[in-house]
Design a protein around this motif. Structure first.
Motif, PDB file in Angstrom:
ATOM      1  N   ASP A 190       6.664   7.403  -1.093  1.00  0.00           N
ATOM      2  CA  ASP A 190       7.663   6.670  -0.327  1.00  0.00           C
ATOM      3  C   ASP A 190       8.886   6.373  -1.186  1.00  0.00           C
ATOM      4  O   ASP A 190      10.012   6.335  -0.688  1.00  0.00           O
ATOM      5  N   LYS A 191       8.635   6.139  -2.468  1.00  0.00           N
ATOM      6  CA  LYS A 191       9.705   5.822  -3.412  1.00  0.00           C
ATOM      7  C   LYS A 191       9.379   6.442  -4.763  1.00  0.00           C
ATOM      8  O   LYS A 191       8.236   6.812  -5.045  1.00  0.00           O
ATOM      9  N   ILE A 192      10.403   6.533  -5.623  1.00  0.00           N
ATOM     10  CA  ILE A 192      10.200   6.818  -7.040  1.00  0.00           C
ATOM     11  C   ILE A 192      10.687   5.608  -7.822  1.00  0.00           C
ATOM     12  O   ILE A 192      11.442   4.768  -7.299  1.00  0.00           O
ATOM     13  N   ALA A 193      10.258   5.501  -9.073  1.00  0.00           N
ATOM     14  CA  ALA A 193      10.701   4.398  -9.931  1.00  0.00           C
ATOM     15  C   ALA A 193      10.777   4.882 -11.361  1.00  0.00           C
ATOM     16  O   ALA A 193      10.067   5.814 -11.769  1.00  0.00           O
ATOM     17  N   THR A 194      11.660   4.261 -12.127  1.00  0.00           N
ATOM     18  CA  THR A 194      11.799   4.556 -13.553  1.00  0.00           C
ATOM     19  C   THR A 194      11.954   3.243 -14.314  1.00  0.00           C
ATOM     20  O   THR A 194      12.111   2.174 -13.714  1.00  0.00           O
ATOM     21  N   GLY A 195      11.964   3.346 -15.618  1.00  0.00           N
ATOM     22  CA  GLY A 195      12.154   2.178 -16.460  1.00  0.00           C
ATOM     23  C   GLY A 195      13.592   1.952 -16.858  1.00  0.00           C
ATOM     24  O   GLY A 195      13.862   1.272 -17.853  1.00  0.00           O
TER      25      GLY A 195
ATOM     26  N   ARG B 122       2.674  -5.666  -7.495  1.00  0.00           N
ATOM     27  CA  ARG B 122       3.330  -6.000  -6.224  1.00  0.00           C
ATOM     28  C   ARG B 122       2.744  -5.241  -5.042  1.00  0.00           C
ATOM     29  O   ARG B 122       3.299  -5.236  -3.954  1.00  0.00           O
ATOM     30  N   GLY B 123       1.618  -4.575  -5.254  1.00  0.00           N
ATOM     31  CA  GLY B 123       0.926  -3.964  -4.132  1.00  0.00           C
ATOM     32  C   GLY B 123       1.278  -2.527  -3.831  1.00  0.00           C
ATOM     33  O   GLY B 123       0.931  -2.006  -2.762  1.00  0.00           O
ATOM     34  N   TRP B 124       1.948  -1.861  -4.752  1.00  0.00           N
ATOM     35  CA  TRP B 124       2.240  -0.447  -4.566  1.00  0.00           C
ATOM     36  C   TRP B 124       1.051   0.403  -5.028  1.00  0.00           C
ATOM     37  O   TRP B 124       0.347   0.048  -5.969  1.00  0.00           O
ATOM     38  N   ARG B 125       0.845   1.538  -4.381  1.00  0.00           N
ATOM     39  CA  ARG B 125      -0.067   2.560  -4.891  1.00  0.00           C
ATOM     40  C   ARG B 125       0.743   3.390  -5.881  1.00  0.00           C
ATOM     41  O   ARG B 125       1.637   4.145  -5.499  1.00  0.00           O
ATOM     42  N   VAL B 126       0.457   3.218  -7.165  1.00  0.00           N
ATOM     43  CA  VAL B 126       1.277   3.803  -8.225  1.00  0.00           C
ATOM     44  C   VAL B 126       0.653   5.097  -8.732  1.00  0.00           C
ATOM     45  O   VAL B 126      -0.528   5.148  -9.080  1.00  0.00           O
ATOM     46  N   VAL B 127       1.464   6.133  -8.779  1.00  0.00           N
ATOM     47  CA  VAL B 127       1.085   7.406  -9.393  1.00  0.00           C
ATOM     48  C   VAL B 127       2.090   7.678 -10.511  1.00  0.00           C
ATOM     49  O   VAL B 127       3.305   7.591 -10.298  1.00  0.00           O
ATOM     50  N   GLY B 128       1.597   7.989 -11.693  1.00  0.00           N
ATOM     51  CA  GLY B 128       2.476   8.275 -12.814  1.00  0.00           C
ATOM     52  C   GLY B 128       2.717   9.765 -12.969  1.00  0.00           C
ATOM     53  O   GLY B 128       1.839  10.582 -12.703  1.00  0.00           O
ATOM     54  N   VAL B 129       3.944  10.112 -13.388  1.00  0.00           N
ATOM     55  CA  VAL B 129       4.276  11.499 -13.704  1.00  0.00           C
ATOM     56  C   VAL B 129       4.904  11.535 -15.096  1.00  0.00           C
ATOM     57  O   VAL B 129       5.857  10.785 -15.372  1.00  0.00           O
TER      58      VAL B 129
ATOM     59  N   GLY C  13       0.777  -1.229   0.000  1.00  0.00           N
ATOM     60  CA  GLY C  13       0.000   0.000   0.000  1.00  0.00           C
ATOM     61  C   GLY C  13       0.808   1.280   0.000  1.00  0.00           C
ATOM     62  O   GLY C  13       0.233   2.374  -0.020  1.00  0.00           O
ATOM     63  N   ARG C  14       2.118   1.180   0.059  1.00  0.00           N
ATOM     64  CA  ARG C  14       2.934   2.386   0.019  1.00  0.00           C
ATOM     65  C   ARG C  14       2.853   3.037  -1.367  1.00  0.00           C
ATOM     66  O   ARG C  14       2.491   2.399  -2.347  1.00  0.00           O
ATOM     67  N   THR C  15       3.228   4.306  -1.442  1.00  0.00           N
ATOM     68  CA  THR C  15       3.101   5.076  -2.675  1.00  0.00           C
ATOM     69  C   THR C  15       4.428   5.162  -3.410  1.00  0.00           C
ATOM     70  O   THR C  15       5.460   5.518  -2.823  1.00  0.00           O
ATOM     71  N   VAL C  16       4.402   4.846  -4.684  1.00  0.00           N
ATOM     72  CA  VAL C  16       5.557   5.026  -5.557  1.00  0.00           C
ATOM     73  C   VAL C  16       5.133   5.890  -6.735  1.00  0.00           C
ATOM     74  O   VAL C  16       4.074   5.674  -7.327  1.00  0.00           O
ATOM     75  N   VAL C  17       5.934   6.898  -7.030  1.00  0.00           N
ATOM     76  CA  VAL C  17       5.685   7.764  -8.181  1.00  0.00           C
ATOM     77  C   VAL C  17       6.616   7.318  -9.304  1.00  0.00           C
ATOM     78  O   VAL C  17       7.838   7.284  -9.125  1.00  0.00           O
ATOM     79  N   VAL C  18       6.035   6.946 -10.431  1.00  0.00           N
ATOM     80  CA  VAL C  18       6.791   6.391 -11.555  1.00  0.00           C
ATOM     81  C   VAL C  18       6.911   7.428 -12.665  1.00  0.00           C
ATOM     82  O   VAL C  18       5.904   8.030 -13.075  1.00  0.00           O
ATOM     83  N   GLY C  19       8.115   7.656 -13.132  1.00  0.00           N
ATOM     84  CA  GLY C  19       8.322   8.522 -14.282  1.00  0.00           C
ATOM     85  C   GLY C  19       7.908   7.785 -15.545  1.00  0.00           C
ATOM     86  O   GLY C  19       8.550   6.820 -15.946  1.00  0.00           O
ATOM     87  N   LEU C  20       6.820   8.218 -16.161  1.00  0.00           N
ATOM     88  CA  LEU C  20       6.290   7.575 -17.365  1.00  0.00           C
ATOM     89  C   LEU C  20       6.675   8.385 -18.599  1.00  0.00           C
ATOM     90  O   LEU C  20       6.404   9.583 -18.671  1.00  0.00           O
TER      91      LEU C  20
ATOM     92  N   LEU D 120      12.414  13.704  -8.210  1.00  0.00           N
ATOM     93  CA  LEU D 120      12.380  13.145  -6.859  1.00  0.00           C
ATOM     94  C   LEU D 120      11.789  14.149  -5.871  1.00  0.00           C
ATOM     95  O   LEU D 120      10.943  13.792  -5.043  1.00  0.00           O
ATOM     96  N   GLU D 121      12.216  15.396  -5.938  1.00  0.00           N
ATOM     97  CA  GLU D 121      11.689  16.418  -5.040  1.00  0.00           C
ATOM     98  C   GLU D 121      10.184  16.577  -5.216  1.00  0.00           C
ATOM     99  O   GLU D 121       9.440  16.719  -4.245  1.00  0.00           O
ATOM    100  N   HIS D 122       9.731  16.546  -6.465  1.00  0.00           N
ATOM    101  CA  HIS D 122       8.300  16.675  -6.739  1.00  0.00           C
ATOM    102  C   HIS D 122       7.541  15.465  -6.195  1.00  0.00           C
ATOM    103  O   HIS D 122       6.465  15.610  -5.598  1.00  0.00           O
ATOM    104  N   ALA D 123       8.103  14.281  -6.381  1.00  0.00           N
ATOM    105  CA  ALA D 123       7.444  13.064  -5.908  1.00  0.00           C
ATOM    106  C   ALA D 123       7.323  13.051  -4.385  1.00  0.00           C
ATOM    107  O   ALA D 123       6.290  12.665  -3.833  1.00  0.00           O
ATOM    108  N   LEU D 124       8.364  13.473  -3.703  1.00  0.00           N
ATOM    109  CA  LEU D 124       8.317  13.506  -2.242  1.00  0.00           C
ATOM    110  C   LEU D 124       7.261  14.507  -1.752  1.00  0.00           C
ATOM    111  O   LEU D 124       6.589  14.271  -0.747  1.00  0.00           O
ATOM    112  N   ALA D 125       7.126  15.607  -2.492  1.00  0.00           N
ATOM    113  CA  ALA D 125       6.103  16.585  -2.145  1.00  0.00           C
ATOM    114  C   ALA D 125       4.699  16.011  -2.313  1.00  0.00           C
ATOM    115  O   ALA D 125       3.755  16.456  -1.647  1.00  0.00           O
ATOM    116  N   LEU D 126       4.573  15.035  -3.207  1.00  0.00           N
ATOM    117  CA  LEU D 126       3.286  14.364  -3.408  1.00  0.00           C
ATOM    118  C   LEU D 126       3.015  13.299  -2.338  1.00  0.00           C
ATOM    119  O   LEU D 126       1.946  12.697  -2.321  1.00  0.00           O
ATOM    120  N   GLY D 127       4.005  13.044  -1.481  1.00  0.00           N
ATOM    121  CA  GLY D 127       3.849  12.043  -0.427  1.00  0.00           C
ATOM    122  C   GLY D 127       4.373  10.673  -0.794  1.00  0.00           C
ATOM    123  O   GLY D 127       4.002   9.670  -0.159  1.00  0.00           O
TER     124      GLY D 127
END
Length: 384
Positions: A132-137, A39-46, A16-23, A123-130
């Motif tokens: 827990d992690k960022i991810a890329t391809g 894998r159970g992450w709450r995914v937000v795309g940017v 349930g943790r949040t990961v912001v993915v660079g799409l 990364l700074e923007h993702a952390l501001a969104l709350g």
């Protein structure tokens, strides 16, 4: 691969943790987002918009990429935000890119783009969104140091033909500790298969190339828009005779063979004297605006046993042991070459000498020299 309750295929369970993915609109980042959601992450795309000077259909594909991102997000079932980092890109990446070319060097904008935009502004923007992690391809890996130092390590990807750790070597501990690389253990063919099985239309989309965020375009013509031509002489390094004219040192790089317009057989073969061998760029005299060339791929002027590296950046936050033997790349896709750190500047730890077991071909000022210890990327710097 060993599988435990917390990790499957190298991806942490999200719980349930949040990961912001660079799409980006490509298959790699799309599959990264898909795997994380599974894998159970709450995914937000940017989706990052970083270039605006001539965002048109001919060279920049950002409009189509955004359409693809929205389609993928709808298919996967995630939210997407569009963020404009054009000002940051121009100030932190493109301005340095032009300064390096103007100085006669050949920079690698992807390295700076990763450290300043994808893993700093993003990364700074993702952390501001709350997040827990960022991810890329990216094709690379990150893991806790097995020695228990509390640090994290940057790893080569399982797919050596796609490994991008070279471009990520300037990332620091704070950046890597917040980063997931879901494709670390996957081969490109597997990524495309996963996308196809999930019904993602980007499964067959062509990989993007060209300058980071700027796209594929005629490179010399692009540079000319920002760095006007400064014609000068092309001279043979061995006897200093004039053999041609160049449009500007900016547009040439060490080891370049094509586009010199001074003859030499296309296959690089010729008489035993070397008279008909192809010409290669060997050096630049910035003060006199002279481009020096040599004949023959294996000319001694194109071979270097030791190189100077500056602007050092070490993943661990400190330099590796200078007495040990490592491997290094002086350009992307080059095979790893055994080397040692011959000297590190004791004053500021920002400059070193790398000594190689075998001579390296066409080492280019401005490019990155990146050190490895087996699969672990240690960091590197800019070739002087």
């Amino acid at each position: 691969m060993t599988i435990d309750s917390q990790r499957v295929d190298g991806i942490d369970a999200g719980d349930g943790r949040t990961v912001v993915v660079g799409l980006s609109g490509g298959v790699d980042s799309s599959v990264a987002a898909l795997l994380l959601k599974q894998r159970g992450w709450r995914v937000v795309g940017v989706f990052m918009k970083n270039w605006e000077d001539d965002d048109d259909e001919e060279y920049c594909s950002s409009r189509q990429d955004l359409i693809d991102v929205m389609s993928i997000a709808d298919r996967i079932g995630i939210d997407v935000e569009v963020v404009n980092f054009a000002a940051e890109y121009k100030e932190r990446v493109f301005a340095e890119f032009l300064r390096e070319y103007a100085a006669g060097r050949t920079p690698n904008p992807d390295v700076l783009c990763n450290s300043e935009i994808k893993f700093r502004a993003f990364l700074e923007h993702a952390l501001a969104l709350g997040a827990d992690k960022i991810a890329t391809g990216h094709y690379a890996g990150v893991r806790p140091d097995p020695a228990g130092s509390g640090r994290v390590q940057l790893l080569k990807a399982e797919d050596g033909s796609k490994d991008q750790s070279y471009f990520l070597h300037r990332l620091n501990q704070a950046q890597l500790a917040r980063t997931l690389f879901p494709l670390a253990d996957l081969y490109k063919r597997e990524v495309r298969r996963i996308a196809a099985d999930a019904g993602l239309h980007v499964a067959v989309k062509k990989d993007s190339t060209g300058i980071c965020f700027i796209g594929e375009r005629p490179f010399k013509e692009f540079l000319m828009r920002y760095l006007p031509p400064q014609p000068g002489e092309i001279r043979a390094l061995d006897d200093d005779r004039v053999v041609g004219q160049h449009d500007g040192l900016t547009y040439h790089t060490i080891g370049q063979r094509k586009g010199l317009h001074i003859g030499g057989r296309k296959d690089g073969k010729g008489a035993a004297s070397g008279e008909h061998e192809a010409w290669f760029v060997a050096a630049k005299d910035i003060a006199k605006n002279i481009l020096y060339v040599v004949q023959g791929h294996d000319h001694p002027a194109l071979q270097k046993l030791a190189i100077e590296v500056e602007q050092l950046s070490w993943v661990a936050g400190e330099a590796p042991h200078p007495a040990w033997v490592y491997t290094a790349k002086t350009r992307y896709r080059q095979p790893d070459a055994p080397c040692s750190i011959e000297r590190i500047d004791p004053a500021d730890n920002a400059r070193c000498t790398l000594a190689f077991a075998e001579a390296q071909w066409a080492v280019t000022p401005g490019q990155s020299a990146v050190l490895y210890e087996s699969r672990v990327c240690l960091g590197g710097g800019v070739i002087v």
